[in-house]
Design a protein around this motif. Sequence first.
Motif, PDB file in Angstrom:
ATOM      1  N   GLU A 135     -28.501  20.102  67.234  1.00 22.87           N
ATOM      2  CA  GLU A 135     -28.424  21.560  67.098  1.00 22.87           C
ATOM      3  C   GLU A 135     -28.296  21.994  65.638  1.00 22.87           C
ATOM      4  O   GLU A 135     -28.377  23.179  65.333  1.00 22.87           O
ATOM      5  N   ARG A 193     -32.565  21.673  65.076  1.00 21.88           N
ATOM      6  CA  ARG A 193     -33.522  22.503  65.819  1.00 21.88           C
ATOM      7  C   ARG A 193     -33.826  23.879  65.218  1.00 21.88           C
ATOM      8  O   ARG A 193     -34.960  24.336  65.311  1.00 21.88           O
ATOM      9  N   THR A 207     -21.248  19.959  75.279  1.00 29.02           N
ATOM     10  CA  THR A 207     -21.160  21.397  75.505  1.00 29.02           C
ATOM     11  C   THR A 207     -20.674  21.642  76.921  1.00 29.02           C
ATOM     12  O   THR A 207     -20.801  20.786  77.795  1.00 29.02           O
ATOM     13  N   GLN A 208     -20.105  22.812  77.128  1.00 28.05           N
ATOM     14  CA  GLN A 208     -19.568  23.164  78.442  1.00 28.05           C
ATOM     15  C   GLN A 208     -20.027  24.559  78.822  1.00 28.05           C
ATOM     16  O   GLN A 208     -19.963  25.474  78.010  1.00 28.05           O
ATOM     17  N   TYR A 209     -20.498  24.681  80.065  1.00 31.71           N
ATOM     18  CA  TYR A 209     -20.967  25.973  80.558  1.00 31.71           C
ATOM     19  C   TYR A 209     -19.790  26.804  81.041  1.00 31.71           C
ATOM     20  O   TYR A 209     -18.985  26.347  81.839  1.00 31.71           O
ATOM     21  N   PRO A 250     -22.907  34.209  80.572  1.00 25.43           N
ATOM     22  CA  PRO A 250     -23.047  32.754  80.577  1.00 25.43           C
ATOM     23  C   PRO A 250     -23.127  32.223  79.154  1.00 25.43           C
ATOM     24  O   PRO A 250     -23.895  32.729  78.336  1.00 25.43           O
ATOM     25  N   LEU A 273     -22.711  28.557  76.547  1.00 21.64           N
ATOM     26  CA  LEU A 273     -22.490  27.121  76.344  1.00 21.64           C
ATOM     27  C   LEU A 273     -21.578  26.966  75.144  1.00 21.64           C
ATOM     28  O   LEU A 273     -21.930  27.350  74.020  1.00 21.64           O
ATOM     29  N   THR A 312     -23.021  23.325  86.744  1.00 25.98           N
ATOM     30  CA  THR A 312     -22.890  23.656  85.321  1.00 25.98           C
ATOM     31  C   THR A 312     -23.604  22.639  84.439  1.00 25.98           C
ATOM     32  O   THR A 312     -23.889  22.913  83.274  1.00 25.98           O
ATOM     33  N   PRO A 344     -27.490  23.975  82.941  1.00 16.54           N
ATOM     34  CA  PRO A 344     -27.675  24.635  81.630  1.00 16.54           C
ATOM     35  C   PRO A 344     -27.372  23.693  80.459  1.00 16.54           C
ATOM     36  O   PRO A 344     -28.045  23.744  79.428  1.00 16.54           O
ATOM     37  N   VAL A 345     -26.367  22.825  80.628  1.00 15.49           N
ATOM     38  CA  VAL A 345     -26.031  21.866  79.569  1.00 15.49           C
ATOM     39  C   VAL A 345     -27.237  20.965  79.283  1.00 15.49           C
ATOM     40  O   VAL A 345     -27.631  20.764  78.130  1.00 15.49           O
ATOM     41  N   ASN A 350     -30.197  22.814  77.641  1.00 17.26           N
ATOM     42  CA  ASN A 350     -29.964  22.987  76.208  1.00 17.26           C
ATOM     43  C   ASN A 350     -30.162  21.674  75.462  1.00 17.26           C
ATOM     44  O   ASN A 350     -30.774  21.633  74.396  1.00 17.26           O
ATOM     45  N   ARG A 380     -33.994  28.579  76.070  1.00 22.72           N
ATOM     46  CA  ARG A 380     -33.583  29.120  77.362  1.00 22.72           C
ATOM     47  C   ARG A 380     -34.838  29.404  78.183  1.00 22.72           C
ATOM     48  O   ARG A 380     -35.786  30.004  77.677  1.00 22.72           O
ATOM     49  N   GLN A 402     -26.014  28.099  88.356  1.00 26.95           N
ATOM     50  CA  GLN A 402     -25.789  28.234  86.914  1.00 26.95           C
ATOM     51  C   GLN A 402     -27.101  28.202  86.130  1.00 26.95           C
ATOM     52  O   GLN A 402     -27.229  28.868  85.108  1.00 26.95           O
ATOM     53  N   GLU A 453     -28.373  31.701  86.488  1.00 32.26           N
ATOM     54  CA  GLU A 453     -27.552  32.613  85.674  1.00 32.26           C
ATOM     55  C   GLU A 453     -27.916  32.512  84.196  1.00 32.26           C
ATOM     56  O   GLU A 453     -28.050  33.509  83.502  1.00 32.26           O
ATOM     57  N   TRP A 454     -28.024  31.262  83.732  1.00 31.27           N
ATOM     58  CA  TRP A 454     -28.331  30.996  82.320  1.00 31.27           C
ATOM     59  C   TRP A 454     -29.703  31.566  81.953  1.00 31.27           C
ATOM     60  O   TRP A 454     -29.882  32.175  80.895  1.00 31.27           O
ATOM     61  N   ALA A 505     -29.623  35.440  81.862  1.00 30.45           N
ATOM     62  CA  ALA A 505     -28.823  36.054  80.801  1.00 30.45           C
ATOM     63  C   ALA A 505     -29.583  36.226  79.491  1.00 30.45           C
ATOM     64  O   ALA A 505     -29.061  36.793  78.537  1.00 30.45           O
TER      65      ALA A 505
END
Lengths: 321, 321
Positions: free
Chosen positions: A175, A178, A199-201, A208, A210, B223, B226-227, B230, B236, B249, B252-253, B256
């Motif tokens: 990250e 990128r 990472t955590q959602y 939403p 991360l 969850t 989305p992790v 990413n 996204r 999730q 949702e991700w 958003a």
Amino acid sequence: VLFTTPTQAADPLPSWKDGKTKASIITFVKAVTDKQSADFVAPAERIATFDNDGTLWTEQPMYTQLSFALDRITQMAPQHPDWASKQPFKAVLDKDMKTLAASGEKGLLELVVASHSGMSTESFEAIVLDWFSQARHPRFKRPYTEMAYQPMLELLAFLRANEFKTYIVSGGGVEFMRPITESVYGVPPEQVVGSSIKTQYEVQDGKPTLVRLGEIGFINDKTGKPVAINDHIGRRPIAAFGNSDGDQQMLEWTAAGDGARLMMLVFHDDKDREYAYGPAGGQPESSSGHFSQELMDKAKKNNWNVISMKNDWKKVFPDKK
Amino acid sequence: VLFTTPTQAADPLPSWKDGKTKASIITFVKAVTDKQSADFVAPAERIATFDNDGTLWTEQPMYTQLSFALDRITQMAPQHPDWASKQPFKAVLDKDMKTLAASGEKGLLELVVASHSGMSTESFEAIVLDWFSQARHPRFKRPYTEMAYQPMLELLAFLRANEFKTYIVSGGGVEFMRPITESVYGVPPEQVVGSSIKTQYEVQDGKPTLVRLGEIGFINDKTGKPVAINDHIGRRPIAAFGNSDGDQQMLEWTAAGDGARLMMLVFHDDKDREYAYGPAGGQPESSSGHFSQELMDKAKKNNWNVISMKNDWKKVFPDKK
Ligand SMILES: [Ca+2]
Ligand SMILES: [Ca+2]
């Protein structure tokens, strides 16, 4: 007249000197793209993986990401009064590079985690882009995004023009890279593989998010590189490019597939235009990018190409914009 | 004559009945691909993610991968005499589905790890391909590779024809899916994201090898989706497709982000042509694919599209070859 006679195709690698190294690139690409060749490879299988630090851009006098981390620590210090007396943070704030180096890999990881976590992925991207827009290389006084090697930019473009998919497979943080890989290298985010923190959602105030946790997820170095290539790409590369012992397994893994293969290592032997370090070839050791004599011997033995920055490249960095 | 007048473009989604659901797909794709539209999205950003089990192919009467695991356990049993008296292995060998179900997620994970590890990645790929060539779905008597939903195959192709990159983001094992995703779905291995077990790089008798270890690496569910999006894609999605609470999730991700979005859930309400399960809508519970009433309510509230298999699809499976 509207029509002219066809002219010879322009040299796709103008910053590479003619010679054995450049010829092995051209020969390989011809072989895998020629349908009549026994070494023909279907476009979907034309995967090329590139290490980043020291392979695509300079890693001296320190890794670009470490420079970012030190700037971040300095910037964050007012919110962390305990750092004034706590190593390795104190060394950063005192600009005491000797103590910092003595903190070793453990100390550096601690700095990276502290400076790279605790925010959302979107906030981190904004922080990284802001830093790149302001930071300058201490010797060359140019933005770090202009510290990529012109011959390697041409090589990336040449491979893509021949329907290769070019990936970055770096020990650097995915990250951190990128936000700039598309504009610097033409490599989109989904083709960047790197080290990561977890990472955590979470849904924060209905949004939403991360969140970047203070915990290492994956270290993409040495044996980690083939593991990550398999995990992210699911195909074995047919070409791989590196510059240090950390790339040995990626090149081995690439070389072990069937058919034509191209393995290359950038060797930094150009003190005047960039840097010279090894310890291979009796050059000085460096804290970023260890190219051992064992790796050099292995490259020679296995016909991996060693790129001499001094002898194979006409120019090192792109012209100033 | 050589030239004919242009005919109306063929329907890109012939297995979808005309109606609100089909219209929302067409409207969305038009909006994001029309340069004059306020919702235009550059091709590079056109990322669509698809759950696999129950979204792209059938997951009844059990997950395809579980069927594979049970067959593998049976096949491996002669080399593991202790399994005859050890649960959950004994239940598999006795075809005692009640005891097997009672072993819960822990028991199933144990079976998956035992049947999916201890070999190289290349050996595992060969084992998977061999199984797919022989196994047949118990009710429909067809290879599992023909148990994909025809309307979803058309949707994947329609999105790709409009310069979307289509990804699979599944709770299933990434190396169980990759050998067949290209031929079944037109999705290449590098666009498959899934659960994984850890691999380790080793040089065995001079041959670089990735060994599949008996240890879970990542669970790509809830969850985790989305992790993993990413981590692997770094962008996204603008469209996401699922069929169960495990996809909430991811949707949702996706939702958003800014601009036009398309979120869809396949609802299995077609006992005659496929299966009917929920518990949403008062349908029976299933051990694979839990679509709760809460998810149904959330979908309604957020204008996520719920695909009724019974009412929105003209046909479910592809014609026999
Ligand atoms: Ca490097
Ligand atoms: Ca599912």
